[in-house]
Design a protein around this motif. Structure first.
Motif, short mmCIF file in Angstrom:
data_model
loop_
_atom_site.label_atom_id
_atom_site.label_comp_id
_atom_site.label_asym_id
_atom_site.label_seq_id
_atom_site.Cartn_x
_atom_site.Cartn_y
_atom_site.Cartn_z
N ILE A 175 13.58 -5.07 2.37
CA ILE A 175 12.17 -4.71 2.15
C ILE A 175 11.25 -5.28 3.24
N VAL A 176 10.34 -4.44 3.70
CA VAL A 176 9.27 -4.88 4.60
C VAL A 176 7.98 -4.68 3.82
N GLU A 177 7.05 -5.64 3.90
CA GLU A 177 5.79 -5.47 3.15
C GLU A 177 4.64 -5.14 4.09
N PHE A 178 3.75 -4.28 3.63
CA PHE A 178 2.49 -4.08 4.35
C PHE A 178 1.36 -4.08 3.33
N GLY A 179 0.64 -5.18 3.24
CA GLY A 179 -0.50 -5.29 2.31
C GLY A 179 -1.81 -5.12 3.06
N GLY A 180 -2.91 -5.07 2.29
CA GLY A 180 -4.23 -5.05 2.92
C GLY A 180 -4.79 -3.66 3.15
N ILE A 181 -4.18 -2.63 2.52
CA ILE A 181 -4.80 -1.29 2.62
C ILE A 181 -6.05 -1.31 1.76
N GLU A 182 -7.16 -1.05 2.36
CA GLU A 182 -8.45 -1.20 1.68
C GLU A 182 -8.83 0.06 0.89
N PRO A 183 -9.76 -0.09 -0.10
CA PRO A 183 -10.29 1.12 -0.75
C PRO A 183 -10.88 2.04 0.32
N ASN A 184 -10.71 3.34 0.19
CA ASN A 184 -11.06 4.29 1.25
C ASN A 184 -10.28 3.89 2.51
N PRO A 185 -8.99 4.08 2.47
CA PRO A 185 -8.08 3.49 3.47
C PRO A 185 -8.45 3.88 4.90
N LYS A 186 -8.35 2.89 5.76
CA LYS A 186 -8.83 3.08 7.13
C LYS A 186 -7.68 3.42 8.08
N TYR A 187 -7.96 4.41 8.89
CA TYR A 187 -7.04 4.85 9.94
C TYR A 187 -6.58 3.64 10.77
N GLU A 188 -7.54 2.80 11.12
CA GLU A 188 -7.22 1.66 11.99
C GLU A 188 -6.18 0.75 11.35
N THR A 189 -6.33 0.51 10.04
CA THR A 189 -5.36 -0.34 9.31
C THR A 189 -4.02 0.38 9.21
N LEU A 190 -4.08 1.66 8.88
CA LEU A 190 -2.84 2.42 8.64
C LEU A 190 -2.01 2.54 9.92
N MET A 191 -2.67 2.60 11.07
CA MET A 191 -1.92 2.70 12.32
C MET A 191 -1.12 1.42 12.59
N ARG A 192 -1.60 0.29 12.06
CA ARG A 192 -0.80 -0.95 12.19
C ARG A 192 0.47 -0.82 11.36
N ALA A 193 0.33 -0.17 10.20
CA ALA A 193 1.52 0.04 9.35
C ALA A 193 2.50 0.99 10.03
N VAL A 194 1.96 1.99 10.72
CA VAL A 194 2.82 2.95 11.43
C VAL A 194 3.65 2.20 12.48
N GLU A 195 2.98 1.31 13.23
CA GLU A 195 3.70 0.51 14.24
C GLU A 195 4.82 -0.29 13.60
N LEU A 196 4.49 -0.93 12.48
CA LEU A 196 5.48 -1.77 11.78
C LEU A 196 6.65 -0.92 11.28
N GLY A 206 -4.34 13.60 0.95
CA GLY A 206 -4.76 12.23 1.20
C GLY A 206 -6.13 12.25 1.85
N VAL A 207 -6.90 11.18 1.66
CA VAL A 207 -8.23 11.10 2.27
C VAL A 207 -8.29 9.81 3.08
N ILE A 208 -8.60 9.94 4.36
CA ILE A 208 -8.54 8.80 5.28
C ILE A 208 -9.89 8.62 5.96
N THR A 209 -10.26 7.36 6.16
CA THR A 209 -11.55 7.04 6.79
C THR A 209 -11.32 6.45 8.17
N ARG A 210 -12.08 6.92 9.14
CA ARG A 210 -12.01 6.30 10.47
C ARG A 210 -13.23 5.42 10.65
N GLN A 211 -12.96 4.14 10.73
CA GLN A 211 -14.02 3.14 10.80
C GLN A 211 -14.91 3.36 12.02
N SER A 212 -14.29 3.65 13.15
CA SER A 212 -15.05 3.69 14.40
C SER A 212 -16.06 4.84 14.44
#
Ligand code: NZQ
Ligand code: ZN
Length: 385
Positions: free
Chosen positions: A59-80, A148-154
């Motif tokens: 198992i690999v864990e990826f925590g910290g996905i925020e409400p209204n999940p952010k593209y910027e965060t999710l791309m870190r998960a994609v890398e992982l 899915g609904v994704i938010t881009r912070q920038s």
């Protein structure tokens, strides 16, 4: 009734203790990435239940996905996920975690240069990592749909995507895991479910009797349950179970078969979240009464059906349609959800930004039916100040 195709491959594991069964549905030998949000699962025992159920898996864990999940965060998960050569994703959380995980699944396999195009340009998704879900918040229906609904912070954009490749392989719906929800989230979930049904129901009569009566049954169940859920001294299993199933049934495609839909309340609501950070459910409670008012003449027939069948209003009364709209807003208020923009400090400046954005995007009809459009969105929102 209109022609339709219906496809829904999600296996539902419903009930007490069902988390324990998930290993059966994950291919053996897969490296699993478990995704979750801000930590609620570590306080309510869900994390331990999932870990126990996944014994024997890498198992690999990826925590910290925020409400209204952010593209910027999710791309870190994609890398992982790429780095770790993950073969299966397990989303443990509410709609944000599940939506975010769907995006991770699609973006990890995306062949183009810019995964944001999946959301912003509807770029074709040809493959995705397989995923499962353990739902902790009944509301979005994400556990049994392909959106899915994704938010881009920038850029402060909040946009939806859809692909049959991101249907979960299975979703666990254990009502017990909802016991730790703050009441505010329960209320948001009831409103979100209610509005999902309305967006697929409150249009025009199309002789879709099954779909209409399914929709009305979900709405009536929510009207009955909502106040009970909010005012209960302690959580009641049957009420939580019915709420959970209502939310899933509200947006798994079934009630949308063969009928017109209008997602304008959601589209406007997403902008309010993007610009002002309002909870998804709250934005819908604010916008829906405005949309209903703006459309009440063109959609009178369906509005009166709603008035009669859902609210038992005598439709011989000249103000029956207005009564139905008022009852809808009152219902949200009774759940403790305030329904005015000014209740949340949102003013004309946000309305200006929203109107400008819709004009720039160039879509005339905001949600599929042209009686809610770029020309009346300002009036709708101004009526909600
Ligand atoms: O992040 P954690 O710590 O888990 O806390 C969450 C979050 O703070 C908390 N929570 C969830 N389950 C809990 C819990 N707290 C205690 N006990 C539990 N059992 O609740 C907070 C909100 O969670 P979130 O996932 O953001 O809420 P929701 O399920 O309402 O999801 C909202 C997102 O879904 C999108 C919305 O736009 C929004 O981004 N939607 C997705 C749809 C879809 N995929 O079909 C359709 C919907 O219309 C909606 O647009
Ligand atoms: Zn929603």
């Amino acid at each position: 009734m209109r022609n339709f195709d219906y496809y829904n491959p999600v296996k539902i594991l419903f009930g007490k203790g069902k988390i324990a069964e998930i290993a059966k549905w994950i291919p053996k030998g897969m490296k699993v990435m478990m995704t979750y949000g801000g930590g609620s699962i570590k306080k309510n025992g869900v994390y331990e239940q999932v870990m126990d159920a996944l014994q024997g898996f890498d198992i690999v864990e990826f925590g910290g996905i925020e409400p209204n999940p952010k593209y910027e965060t999710l791309m870190r998960a994609v890398e992982l996920a790429k780095q770790e050569n993950v073969g299966f994703l397990l989303a443990v959380g509410g709609g944000s975690v599940i939506d975010g995980t769907k995006f991770i699944a699609a973006a990890t396999c995306f062949e183009g240069n810019e995964p944001w195009d999946i959301v912003a340009k509807g770029a074709r998704v040809n493959a995705a990592l397989p995923l499962g879900a353990v739902l902790t918040l009944p509301a979005t229906g994400s556990e049994m749909n392909s959106g899915g609904v994704i938010t881009r912070q920038s850029t402060l954009e909040k946009l939806a995507f859809n692909s049959r490749h991101v249907f979960p392989k299975f979703s666990v719906l254990d009502p017990m895991v909802t016991y730790s929800l703050p009441m505010k989230q329960v209320a948001n979930g009831v409103v979100d479910t209610f509005v999902h049904v309305m967006e697929q129901y409150y249009t025009f009569p199309e002789q879709a009797e099954i779909q209409d009566r399914f929709s009305e049954s979900i709405l009536k169940t929510l009207i009955e349950l909502g106040p009970k859920l909010i005012h209960a001294e302690k959580p009641n299993y049957e009420d939580r179970a019915n709420f959970m199933w209502a939310a899933t049934m509200g947006l798994n495609g079934l009630i949308a078969c063969g009928v017109s839909q209008d997602w304008s309340t959601h589209h406007i609501g997403h902008e309010l979240t993007a610009f002002n950070g309002l909870d998804h459910g709250i934005t819908l409670a604010i916008v829906l009464p405005g949309v209903m008012n703006a459309t009440k003449i063109k959609r009178r027939e369906k509005l009166l059906q709603y008035a009669a069948r859902v609210w038992n209003i005598d439709t011989d009364q000249p103000d029956a349609a207005d009564q139905a709209i008022a009852r809808t807003e009152q219902f949200f208020n009774e759940l403790g959800v305030k329904t005015r923009l000014s209740d949340y400090g949102v003013g004309i400046d946000t309305i200006d930004r929203i109107e400008k954005r819709f004009r720039e995007r160039g879509d005339f009809a905001l949600g599929g039916i042209d009686d809610v459009n770029v020309d009346n969105v300002r009036a709708i929102l101004t009526s909600r100040l």
